[in-house]
Design an enzyme around this catalytic site. Structure first.
Site, PDB file in Angstrom:
ATOM      1  CE  LYS A 117      -1.937   2.738   2.854  1.00  0.00           C
ATOM      2  NZ  LYS A 117      -1.694   3.959   2.065  1.00  0.00           N
ATOM      3  N   GLY A 159       6.623   4.847   8.650  1.00  0.00           N
ATOM      4  CA  GLY A 159       5.766   6.021   8.755  1.00  0.00           C
ATOM      5  C   GLY A 159       5.876   6.638  10.130  1.00  0.00           C
ATOM      6  CB  SER A 160       3.670   8.951  11.926  1.00  0.00           C
ATOM      7  OG  SER A 160       2.451   8.245  11.844  1.00  0.00           O
ATOM      8  CB  THR A 161       6.121   7.456  16.477  1.00  0.00           C
ATOM      9  OG1 THR A 161       7.493   7.480  16.030  1.00  0.00           O
ATOM     10  CG2 THR A 161       6.060   6.765  17.829  1.00  0.00           C
ATOM     11  N   GLY A 163       2.525   3.780  13.835  1.00  0.00           N
ATOM     12  CA  GLY A 163       3.243   2.562  14.233  1.00  0.00           C
ATOM     13  C   GLY A 163       2.547   1.861  15.393  1.00  0.00           C
ATOM     14  CD  GLU A 209      12.517   3.973   8.929  1.00  0.00           C
ATOM     15  OE1 GLU A 209      12.402   4.937   9.736  1.00  0.00           O
ATOM     16  OE2 GLU A 209      12.555   4.109   7.700  1.00  0.00           O
ATOM     17  CB  CYS A 223      12.718   8.737   8.980  1.00  0.00           C
ATOM     18  SG  CYS A 223      13.627   7.684   7.855  1.00  0.00           S
ATOM     19  CD  GLU A 272       9.696  12.309  12.149  1.00  0.00           C
ATOM     20  OE1 GLU A 272       8.604  11.746  12.261  1.00  0.00           O
ATOM     21  OE2 GLU A 272      10.697  11.754  11.648  1.00  0.00           O
TER      22      GLU A 272
HETATM   23  P1  NAI Z   1       1.521   8.125   8.349  1.00  0.00           P
HETATM   24  O1  NAI Z   1       2.250   7.315   9.335  1.00  0.00           O
HETATM   25  O2  NAI Z   1       0.061   8.416   8.610  1.00  0.00           O
HETATM   26  O3  NAI Z   1       1.609   7.440   6.886  1.00  0.00           O
HETATM   27  C1  NAI Z   1       2.515   6.446   6.491  1.00  0.00           C
HETATM   28  C2  NAI Z   1       1.765   5.317   5.802  1.00  0.00           C
HETATM   29  O4  NAI Z   1       0.882   4.699   6.725  1.00  0.00           O
HETATM   30  C3  NAI Z   1       0.881   5.751   4.627  1.00  0.00           C
HETATM   31  O5  NAI Z   1       0.894   4.771   3.626  1.00  0.00           O
HETATM   32  C4  NAI Z   1      -0.491   5.825   5.265  1.00  0.00           C
HETATM   33  O6  NAI Z   1      -1.558   5.680   4.353  1.00  0.00           O
HETATM   34  C5  NAI Z   1      -0.424   4.643   6.208  1.00  0.00           C
HETATM   35  N1  NAI Z   1      -1.400   4.707   7.313  1.00  0.00           N
HETATM   36  C6  NAI Z   1      -1.914   5.807   7.905  1.00  0.00           C
HETATM   37  N2  NAI Z   1      -2.787   5.456   8.860  1.00  0.00           N
HETATM   38  C7  NAI Z   1      -2.837   4.107   8.888  1.00  0.00           C
HETATM   39  C8  NAI Z   1      -3.549   3.146   9.662  1.00  0.00           C
HETATM   40  N3  NAI Z   1      -4.406   3.511  10.611  1.00  0.00           N
HETATM   41  N4  NAI Z   1      -3.345   1.836   9.418  1.00  0.00           N
HETATM   42  C9  NAI Z   1      -2.473   1.442   8.477  1.00  0.00           C
HETATM   43  N5  NAI Z   1      -1.768   2.306   7.698  1.00  0.00           N
HETATM   44  C10 NAI Z   1      -1.942   3.621   7.898  1.00  0.00           C
HETATM   45  O7  NAI Z   1       2.294   9.467   8.167  1.00  0.00           O
HETATM   46  P2  NAI Z   1       1.694  10.865   7.647  1.00  0.00           P
HETATM   47  O8  NAI Z   1       0.411  11.157   8.354  1.00  0.00           O
HETATM   48  O9  NAI Z   1       1.651  10.828   6.191  1.00  0.00           O
HETATM   49  O10 NAI Z   1       2.814  11.872   8.148  1.00  0.00           O
HETATM   50  C11 NAI Z   1       2.780  12.358   9.491  1.00  0.00           C
HETATM   51  C12 NAI Z   1       4.145  12.408  10.085  1.00  0.00           C
HETATM   52  O11 NAI Z   1       4.700  11.110  10.164  1.00  0.00           O
HETATM   53  C13 NAI Z   1       5.163  13.190   9.301  1.00  0.00           C
HETATM   54  O12 NAI Z   1       5.055  14.552   9.544  1.00  0.00           O
HETATM   55  C14 NAI Z   1       6.430  12.610   9.823  1.00  0.00           C
HETATM   56  O13 NAI Z   1       6.758  13.216  11.044  1.00  0.00           O
HETATM   57  C15 NAI Z   1       6.099  11.157  10.048  1.00  0.00           C
HETATM   58  N6  NAI Z   1       6.540  10.293   8.935  1.00  0.00           N
HETATM   59  C16 NAI Z   1       7.677   9.556   9.082  1.00  0.00           C
HETATM   60  C17 NAI Z   1       8.153   8.808   8.028  1.00  0.00           C
HETATM   61  C18 NAI Z   1       9.412   8.015   8.135  1.00  0.00           C
HETATM   62  O14 NAI Z   1      10.107   7.874   7.162  1.00  0.00           O
HETATM   63  N7  NAI Z   1       9.719   7.426   9.262  1.00  0.00           N
HETATM   64  C19 NAI Z   1       7.481   8.793   6.732  1.00  0.00           C
HETATM   65  C20 NAI Z   1       6.256   9.536   6.697  1.00  0.00           C
HETATM   66  C21 NAI Z   1       5.837  10.270   7.766  1.00  0.00           C
END
Ligand code: NAI
Ligand code: MG
Length: 506
Positions: free
Chosen positions: A197, A250-252, A255, A273, A307, A404
């Site tokens: 996804k 993605g985000s903590t 996670g 991660e 990240c 972050e």
């Molecule tokens: P997010 O954690 O919501 O999104 C990352 C992925 O998770 C996307 O594919 C999203 O559709 C999916 N996702 C979201 N909610 C989910 C759920 N309930 N169940 C399963 N999958 C889900 O991150 P977002 O909202 O796009 O960004 C927010 C913050 O997260 C950023 O500002 C940043 O601080 C952090 N982030 C960290 C990343 C990293 O590389 N470690 C990458 C992206 C965001």
């Protein structure tokens, strides 16, 4: 294969962005075919450089995830992929890598238009890295073997390493290509089947990769791609009873949701991660010019949407004033603008939400008493551009130093002793990476062993390669991408025991 172009919706966009790529794939990819979603719903994907709609893509939800998991399960239980020799899987992955190289420009364009990433960098770094991941793990595919176990005189034992099964990969938008293949390449090599996804902000390249996988000979059902939102398609993956493992970046905050979903469903394996607030420690003996370059690169690379971004820069007091002066000058050379322009170093933030989030952190920083050394404002009146921003007089407990931000915002702080530097660098809930800039080997050794983080860069930053395990300590997650650990997380260990003489158990 249901190739489709969306020339009508792309046409209005062409006026504002000359280098608009043709969008060939916008559906879901299930069992080797591009298909509409069961609901027929679609959603817009937006170009952050203009705020305009690029195209609409099929919106997957629970029913679509179910179909993709059925296909992946059948491909795992009965299909050829896990049963091929490692050499054969490797050969198909090498072909896939060649196809990625052949389509380098189209793929780089998709990530530029979709996520605002620099086109020049995508061509030179992101897309070649995808091909390299495929090659690295293709080379490992025929070297997956267990151990002979030392047992008592009555028994002998050995271990088999078997693919973990159907894997769900949830990908973020900051490195749509690299992070997809940090997961897809090793799990393919292991013999797993999968549902990917991509992030809702950046689905386009993932669909193109699905097309190339089919061309390379990856059997139907092995690699499925479901575009969609996190709360719907993402949650359907994490809650699914027939997915054996979820690999998430993605985000903590999300996670935690992923772990909760795994706990409430089938106890699937999870690797995470997550975010970071990585420190860079610059010591008195450092080459100041090099330190300035690394500090700027560490936070501004990929517009701070990394990240591992070095968002907390600790400078030892002896060189603090000189470094601040030079950093201010150098930050001015960091051009912000059209990510297709080869002279630009920083494109737009990925979307309006991130843009507003970053600007609100900047306001917090000012309100809490930090000093704006440079930047702090949006750039232009179209798209989501933000000036490279550096704060001084930052206290460890200010929001800009604890959270972050995921944007081009640096917090500069002064420290006196090595011990103080270590202590303050570790004062964070995160532990993804750290930078150390010094010529003193003893300082480098002491600090690298004292920082609780998964990656330490000494006199460099962001050097990421396939052979180097990558992941977090503390709330930056667990499990490693890349390296052989990145392969082994997609393998189960099965112990097989047999009596040598007449079985004492019969
Ligand atoms: P997010 O954690 O919501 O999104 C990352 C992925 O998770 C996307 O594919 C999203 O559709 C999916 N996702 C979201 N909610 C989910 C759920 N309930 N169940 C399963 N999958 C889900 O991150 P977002 O909202 O796009 O960004 C927010 C913050 O997260 C950023 O500002 C940043 O601080 C952090 N982030 C960290 C990343 C990293 O590389 N470690 C990458 C992206 C965001
Ligand atoms: Mg989110």
């Amino acid at each position: 294969m249901g190739d489709q172009s969306n020339e009508s919706s792309a046409a209005c966009f062409e006026e504002s962005l000359v280098k608009m790529p043709t969008i060939k794939f916008t559906k879901l990819f299930i069992n080797g075919e591009f298909v509409d979603s069961v609901s027929g719903n679609t959603f817009e994907t937006i170009a952050p450089s203009t705020g305009e709609v690029i195209t609409r893509v099929a919106e997957g939800d629970k029913e679509d995830v179910d179909l993709a998991v059925k296909a992946a399960r059948a491909a795992f239980d009965h299909g050829p992929w896990p049963r091929f020799s490692g050499a054969k899987r490797g050969a198909i992955m090498l072909k896939f890598a060649d196809l990625v190289d052949e389509h380098n420009e189209e793929l780089a364009k998709l990530d530029t238009v979709d996520a605002g990433k620099l086109f020049s960098f995508g061509k030179a770094f992101d897309i070649p890295q995808v091909a390299q991941s495929l090659r690295y793990y293709a080379g490992a595919a025929d070297k997956i073997h267990g151990d002979v176990l030392k047992m008592s005189r009555e028994f002998q034992g050995y271990t088999l390493l078997e693919p973990i099964g159907v894997v769900g990969h949830i990908i973020p938008w900051n490195f749509p290509s690299i992070l997809m293949f940090a997961k897809v390449a090793p799990s393919l090599a292991a013999g797993c089947t999968m549902v990917v996804k991509p992030a809702e902000q950046s689905p386009l390249s993932a669909l193109y990769y699905a097309h190339l996988a089919k061309l390379a000979g990856v059997p139907d059902g092995v690699l499925n791609v479901i575009n969609g939102y996190g709360e719907t398609a993402g949650a359907a993956i994490t809650h699914h009873m027939d997915i054996d493992k979820v690999s998430f970046t993605g985000s903590t905050e999300i996670g935690r949701e992923v772990m909760r979903a795994a706990a409430n469903s089938n106890l699937k394996a999870v690797s995470l991660e997550l975010g970071g607030k990585s420190p860079m420690l610059i010591f008195d003996d450092a080459d100041v010019d090099m330190a300035v370059e690394l500090a700027l690169f560490g936070i501004l690379f990929n517009k701070g949407e990394a990240c591992v971004a070095s968002s907390r820069v600790f400078v030892q007091e002896g060189i603090y004033d000189e470094l601040v002066k030079k950093l201010k000058e150098k930050a001015k050379d960091w051009t912000v603008g059209d990510p297709f322009d080869p002279n630009v170093r920083q494109g737009p933030q990925v979307d309006k939400t991130q843009f507003e989030k970053i600007l609100s952190y900047i306001e917090h920083g000012k309100r809490q008493g930090a000093t704006l050394l440079t930047g702090g404002k949006p750039v232009g009146n179209k798209g989501y551009y933000i000036e490279p921003t550096v704060f001084t007089d930052v206290k460890d407990d200010m929001l800009i130093a604890t959270d972050e931000i995921f944007g081009p915002v640096m917090s500069l702080m002064k420290f006196k002793t090595v011990e103080e530097g270590i202590e303050r660098a570790n004062k964070t809930k995160y532990g993804l990476a750290a930078g150390i800039i010094t010529k003193n080997i003893d300082v480098a050794n002491t600090v690298s062993r004292s920082i609780r983080a998964g990656t330490i860069w000494i006199n460099c930053y962001m050097a990421i390669e396939n052979d180097v395990p990558f992941g977090g300590y503390k709330m930056s997650g667990f499990g490693r991408d890349f390296g052989l650990q990145g392969l082994h997380k997609y393998l189960h260990t099965k112990s097989v025991i047999t009596p040598i003489y007449n079985s004492p158990w019969l």
